[in-house]
Design an enzyme around this catalytic site. Structure first.
Site, PDB file in Angstrom:
ATOM      1  N   SER A  84      -0.781  -6.568   3.628  1.00 55.50           N
ATOM      2  CA  SER A  84      -0.513  -6.006   2.302  1.00 55.50           C
ATOM      3  C   SER A  84       0.780  -5.216   2.204  1.00 55.50           C
ATOM      4  O   SER A  84       1.205  -4.880   1.086  1.00 55.50           O
ATOM      5  CB  SER A  84      -1.691  -5.146   1.840  1.00 55.50           C
ATOM      6  OG  SER A  84      -2.748  -5.965   1.389  1.00 55.50           O
ATOM      7  N   TYR A 108      -8.369  -3.934  -6.889  1.00 55.19           N
ATOM      8  CA  TYR A 108      -7.397  -4.401  -5.900  1.00 55.19           C
ATOM      9  C   TYR A 108      -7.664  -5.866  -5.593  1.00 55.19           C
ATOM     10  O   TYR A 108      -8.791  -6.248  -5.282  1.00 55.19           O
ATOM     11  CB  TYR A 108      -7.550  -3.556  -4.638  1.00 55.19           C
ATOM     12  CG  TYR A 108      -6.466  -3.695  -3.609  1.00 55.19           C
ATOM     13  CD1 TYR A 108      -5.147  -3.394  -3.916  1.00 55.19           C
ATOM     14  CD2 TYR A 108      -6.763  -4.083  -2.306  1.00 55.19           C
ATOM     15  CE1 TYR A 108      -4.150  -3.486  -2.955  1.00 55.19           C
ATOM     16  CE2 TYR A 108      -5.777  -4.174  -1.338  1.00 55.19           C
ATOM     17  CZ  TYR A 108      -4.473  -3.881  -1.669  1.00 55.19           C
ATOM     18  OH  TYR A 108      -3.495  -3.982  -0.716  1.00 55.19           O
ATOM     19  N   LYS A 152       3.307  -6.535  -0.208  1.00 56.37           N
ATOM     20  CA  LYS A 152       3.277  -6.245  -1.642  1.00 56.37           C
ATOM     21  C   LYS A 152       4.501  -5.452  -2.107  1.00 56.37           C
ATOM     22  O   LYS A 152       5.036  -5.691  -3.196  1.00 56.37           O
ATOM     23  CB  LYS A 152       1.999  -5.479  -2.000  1.00 56.37           C
ATOM     24  CG  LYS A 152       0.717  -6.314  -1.947  1.00 56.37           C
ATOM     25  CD  LYS A 152      -0.502  -5.470  -2.275  1.00 56.37           C
ATOM     26  CE  LYS A 152      -1.758  -6.303  -2.502  1.00 56.37           C
ATOM     27  NZ  LYS A 152      -2.252  -6.997  -1.303  1.00 56.37           N
TER      28      LYS A 152
END
Length: 271
Positions: free
Chosen positions: A61, A172, A64
């Site tokens: 992640s 999320y 991101k």
């Protein structure tokens, strides 16, 4: 500075030894000017292969932030309206429906969303997407209807029902993967190509990519599973796919930690 190094080295040694250990760690601290601490401890794989500062990780992640940067560059250049329908840039997102539950026979109950998804909502995780490892509805879609896991990096894994009407809740999920699709639609190039031209090359970030070079593959850390008794087992077959069908802006990059520090410094210096 010597005290900082000793303190950090002790932390790394502590977390890579003993019954609750992790296999290995690379840790770095940076400020605007440069790295002020770097260290490595443990193993890339529990077979004696040492962890080193040039070890390659699936950075999941932390991808991101880079995809978000690529989108903000589009905003900066006047190419992206964050409040326009995201389907203007990524048409496939306009075909997705909201799931309201399941019929008695297990069939998903779907309807059209009340409003279009916007890129701002995608950036804020309020567009309606989730992850099957957090959300029961997506978990059921995976188990009963074959919705693929995001680690497959397939188009089917992001073309999923919305869990709620856009802008009405926070969850999320695969939102930033769709931000990557928006960027591709604007630039007319793959997300990895956009990142390479507009972020990685200007920052001299070499060992970071959605598809690893042979040299990167040779230094990739293996993911380990922890069993109920605390034992660690290498998962040699678990990798994010190289040459993925979709270059996943939410989790798909491989990188070394020193390369990621260059990206962090860019933000510390206001771009």
């Amino acid at each position: 500075m010597k005290d900082l190094k000793a303190a950090c080295d002790a932390v790394l040694a502590g977390v890579t030894t003993g019954p609750a250990r992790v296999p290995g760690v690379v840790a770095m601290i940076t400020d605007r000017q440069g790295d002020i601490y770097s260290g490595a401890a443990g193993e890339r794989r529990l077979d004696g292969t040492p962890m080193t500062e040039d070890t390659v990780f699936a950075i999941f992640s932390t991808t991101k932030a880079i995809a978000g940067t690529a989108a903000l560059q589009c905003v900066e250049e006047g190419l992206l309206d964050l409040d326009a329908p995201a389907k203007n840039y990524a048409p496939a997102i306009g075909k997705l429906q909201v799931i309201e539950g399941f019929e008695a026979d297990g069939t998903p109950r779907l309807r059209a969303p009340k409003t279009d998804v916007t890129t701002r909502q995608l950036m804020l995780h309020t567009a309606g997407f989730g992850y099957d490892f957090f959300n029961e509805t997506y978990k059921r879609l995976a188990e009963e209807h074959g919705q693929p896991s995001v680690v497959t990096a397939s188009r089917a894994c992001i073309e999923t029902p919305l869990l709620f009407d856009p802008g009405t809740r926070w969850e999320y999920g695969t939102n930033i993967d769709w931000v990557g699709q928006v960027v591709e639609g604007i630039r007319g190039e793959s997300l990895g190509t956009v990142m390479r031209k507009r972020i990685f090359d200007p920052l001299a970030m070499e060992e970071i990519a959605f598809t690893r070079t042979p040299a990167m593959k040779a230094r990739t850390a293996i993911i380990h599973a922890r069993s109920a008794d605390g034992a660690l087992t290498p998962m040699d077959s678990f990798f994010l796919p190289d040459n993925p069908e979709v270059e996943m802006g939410g989790h798909g990059l491989y990188a070394t930690i020193p390369e990621y520090m260059k990206f962090i410094r860019m933000w510390l210096n206001d771009g």
